[in-house]
Design a protein around this motif. Structure first.
Motif, PDB file in Angstrom:
ATOM      1  N   ILE A 294     -13.015  24.802   0.528  1.00 44.19           N
ATOM      2  CA  ILE A 294     -12.074  23.832   0.895  1.00 44.19           C
ATOM      3  C   ILE A 294     -10.709  24.065   0.606  1.00 44.19           C
ATOM      4  CG2 ILE A 294     -13.831  22.127   1.588  1.00 44.19           C
ATOM      5  CD1 ILE A 294     -13.019  20.636  -0.802  1.00 44.19           C
ATOM      6  N   GLU A 295      -9.797  23.487   1.057  1.00 42.82           N
ATOM      7  CA  GLU A 295      -8.456  23.520   0.680  1.00 42.82           C
ATOM      8  C   GLU A 295      -7.731  22.164   1.124  1.00 42.82           C
ATOM      9  OE1 GLU A 295      -4.103  25.834   1.467  1.00 42.82           O
ATOM     10  OE2 GLU A 295      -6.111  26.980   1.547  1.00 42.82           O
ATOM     11  N   VAL A 296      -7.244  21.462   0.143  1.00 47.22           N
ATOM     12  CA  VAL A 296      -6.725  20.179   0.325  1.00 47.22           C
ATOM     13  C   VAL A 296      -5.240  20.203   0.604  1.00 47.22           C
ATOM     14  CG1 VAL A 296      -6.074  17.948  -0.574  1.00 47.22           C
ATOM     15  CG2 VAL A 296      -8.110  18.826  -1.102  1.00 47.22           C
ATOM     16  N   THR A 297      -5.032  19.895   1.828  1.00 45.38           N
ATOM     17  CA  THR A 297      -3.404  20.264   2.472  1.00 45.38           C
ATOM     18  C   THR A 297      -2.469  19.602   1.480  1.00 45.38           C
ATOM     19  OG1 THR A 297      -4.309  19.970   4.617  1.00 45.38           O
ATOM     20  CG2 THR A 297      -1.958  19.851   4.413  1.00 45.38           C
ATOM     21  N   ARG A 298      -1.509  20.664   1.255  1.00 50.67           N
ATOM     22  CA  ARG A 298      -0.394  20.214  -0.094  1.00 50.67           C
ATOM     23  C   ARG A 298      -0.884  19.486  -0.899  1.00 50.67           C
ATOM     24  NH1 ARG A 298       1.639  16.845   3.921  1.00 50.67           N
ATOM     25  NH2 ARG A 298       3.093  15.814   2.262  1.00 50.67           N
ATOM     26  N   TRP A 299      -1.931  20.113  -1.654  1.00 48.38           N
ATOM     27  CA  TRP A 299      -2.362  19.467  -2.948  1.00 48.38           C
ATOM     28  C   TRP A 299      -1.225  19.635  -4.181  1.00 48.38           C
ATOM     29  CZ3 TRP A 299      -6.653  17.164  -4.970  1.00 48.38           C
ATOM     30  CH2 TRP A 299      -6.743  16.942  -6.228  1.00 48.38           C
ATOM     31  N   ARG A 300      -0.420  20.621  -4.158  1.00 47.89           N
ATOM     32  CA  ARG A 300       0.426  20.694  -5.169  1.00 47.89           C
ATOM     33  C   ARG A 300       1.578  19.641  -5.085  1.00 47.89           C
ATOM     34  NH1 ARG A 300       0.936  27.072  -5.743  1.00 47.89           N
ATOM     35  NH2 ARG A 300      -0.638  27.469  -6.938  1.00 47.89           N
ATOM     36  N   GLU A 301       1.940  19.434  -3.804  1.00 50.72           N
ATOM     37  CA  GLU A 301       2.965  18.508  -3.466  1.00 50.72           C
ATOM     38  C   GLU A 301       2.301  16.908  -3.691  1.00 50.72           C
ATOM     39  OE1 GLU A 301       4.415  19.292   0.508  1.00 50.72           O
ATOM     40  OE2 GLU A 301       4.358  21.354  -0.176  1.00 50.72           O
ATOM     41  N   ARG A 302       1.384  16.964  -3.356  1.00 52.43           N
ATOM     42  CA  ARG A 302       0.640  15.470  -3.145  1.00 52.43           C
ATOM     43  C   ARG A 302       0.091  14.922  -4.395  1.00 52.43           C
ATOM     44  NH1 ARG A 302      -3.038  15.896   1.445  1.00 52.43           N
ATOM     45  NH2 ARG A 302      -3.272  13.853   1.290  1.00 52.43           N
TER      46      ARG A 302
ATOM     47  N   GLU B 134       0.152  14.149 -10.816  1.00 53.64           N
ATOM     48  CA  GLU B 134      -0.727  13.128 -11.451  1.00 53.64           C
ATOM     49  C   GLU B 134      -1.991  13.852 -11.759  1.00 53.64           C
ATOM     50  OE1 GLU B 134      -0.312   9.200 -10.359  1.00 53.64           O
ATOM     51  OE2 GLU B 134       1.029   9.619  -8.802  1.00 53.64           O
ATOM     52  N   LEU B 135      -2.663  14.486 -10.942  1.00 53.20           N
ATOM     53  CA  LEU B 135      -4.219  14.891 -11.176  1.00 53.20           C
ATOM     54  C   LEU B 135      -4.477  16.310 -11.880  1.00 53.20           C
ATOM     55  CD1 LEU B 135      -5.500  13.434  -7.914  1.00 53.20           C
ATOM     56  CD2 LEU B 135      -5.326  12.468 -10.185  1.00 53.20           C
ATOM     57  N   GLY B 136      -3.394  17.166 -11.664  1.00 55.98           N
ATOM     58  CA  GLY B 136      -3.333  18.495 -12.263  1.00 55.98           C
ATOM     59  C   GLY B 136      -3.806  19.399 -11.194  1.00 55.98           C
ATOM     60  N   ALA B 137      -4.265  20.565 -11.571  1.00 55.67           N
ATOM     61  CA  ALA B 137      -4.443  21.579 -10.615  1.00 55.67           C
ATOM     62  C   ALA B 137      -5.813  21.283  -9.715  1.00 55.67           C
ATOM     63  CB  ALA B 137      -4.432  23.102 -11.204  1.00 55.67           C
ATOM     64  N   PHE B 138      -5.914  21.685  -8.431  1.00 52.10           N
ATOM     65  CA  PHE B 138      -6.912  21.104  -7.844  1.00 52.10           C
ATOM     66  C   PHE B 138      -8.463  21.549  -8.457  1.00 52.10           C
ATOM     67  CE2 PHE B 138      -9.877  22.448  -3.963  1.00 52.10           C
ATOM     68  CZ  PHE B 138     -10.242  21.094  -3.778  1.00 52.10           C
ATOM     69  N   TYR B 139      -8.457  22.926  -8.874  1.00 51.98           N
ATOM     70  CA  TYR B 139      -9.640  23.358  -9.508  1.00 51.98           C
ATOM     71  C   TYR B 139      -9.929  22.543 -10.857  1.00 51.98           C
ATOM     72  CZ  TYR B 139     -13.030  26.557 -11.622  1.00 51.98           C
ATOM     73  OH  TYR B 139     -14.274  27.079 -12.410  1.00 51.98           O
TER      74      TYR B 139
ATOM     75  N   GLY C  25      -4.101  18.512 -20.582  1.00 57.54           N
ATOM     76  CA  GLY C  25      -2.760  18.836 -20.744  1.00 57.54           C
ATOM     77  C   GLY C  25      -2.614  20.091 -21.654  1.00 57.54           C
ATOM     78  N   GLU C  26      -1.439  20.136 -22.144  1.00 57.60           N
ATOM     79  CA  GLU C  26      -1.513  21.517 -23.311  1.00 57.60           C
ATOM     80  C   GLU C  26      -1.812  21.029 -24.413  1.00 57.60           C
ATOM     81  OE1 GLU C  26       2.182  23.495 -23.187  1.00 57.60           O
ATOM     82  OE2 GLU C  26       2.676  22.859 -21.223  1.00 57.60           O
ATOM     83  N   GLY C  27      -2.624  21.726 -25.135  1.00 56.05           N
ATOM     84  CA  GLY C  27      -3.084  21.596 -26.498  1.00 56.05           C
ATOM     85  C   GLY C  27      -4.075  20.621 -26.650  1.00 56.05           C
TER      86      GLY C  27
END
Length: 127
Positions: free
Chosen positions: A49-57, A61-66, A14-16
């Motif tokens: 690879i690109e997970v379909t709709r990562w941001r939405e799904r 909870e898991l943060g950015a894909f990378y 998370g932050e900090g």
């Protein structure tokens, strides 16, 4: 401490100094891992690879894909590309196998090769 148990917990930065912990066996983390591994199994997959709709799904909870990929060195290796969004993903076991084969090929191809393969740190590196 929690990062020592990636099969049980996923630590999300998370932050900090803040972070979140998700139980790996619960929902989103395991669904994401399965989906990523399924994408990597396709014969034509080159690791981009690109997970379909990562941001939405998953992102909430898991943060950015990378960033999620980096929290799972037990499952994935991220190979950098030319830019921030250009990277390839390989399964950790595939990456380790490729490294072992490269080392074996190097030894066997050496002019002084005597028929004995020497990999003294096998357990530390490849198991």
């Amino acid at each position: 401490f929690l990062k020592l148990y990636p099969d049980k917990f996923t630590v999300i930065a998370g932050e900090g100094r803040h972070f979140r912990v998700v139980k790996t066996s619960d929902g989103p983390a395991m669904r994401a891992i399965r989906e990523i591994e399924d994408l990597l199994k396709h014969p034509e997959c080159d690791g981009r690879i690109e997970v379909t709709r990562w941001r939405e799904r998953f992102e909430e909870e898991l943060g950015a894909f990378y960033d999620f990929l980096l929290t799972r060195p037990d499952r994935f290796v991220v190979l950098p590309g030319r830019g921030a969004d250009d990277f390839r993903v390989v399964r950790t076991r595939d990456h380790l196998a490729a490294r072992a084969l490269e080392e074996l090929d190097h030894q066997v191809g050496d002019a002084s090769f005597d028929g004995n393969v020497r990999m003294p740190q096998w357990n530390e590196v490849y198991s």
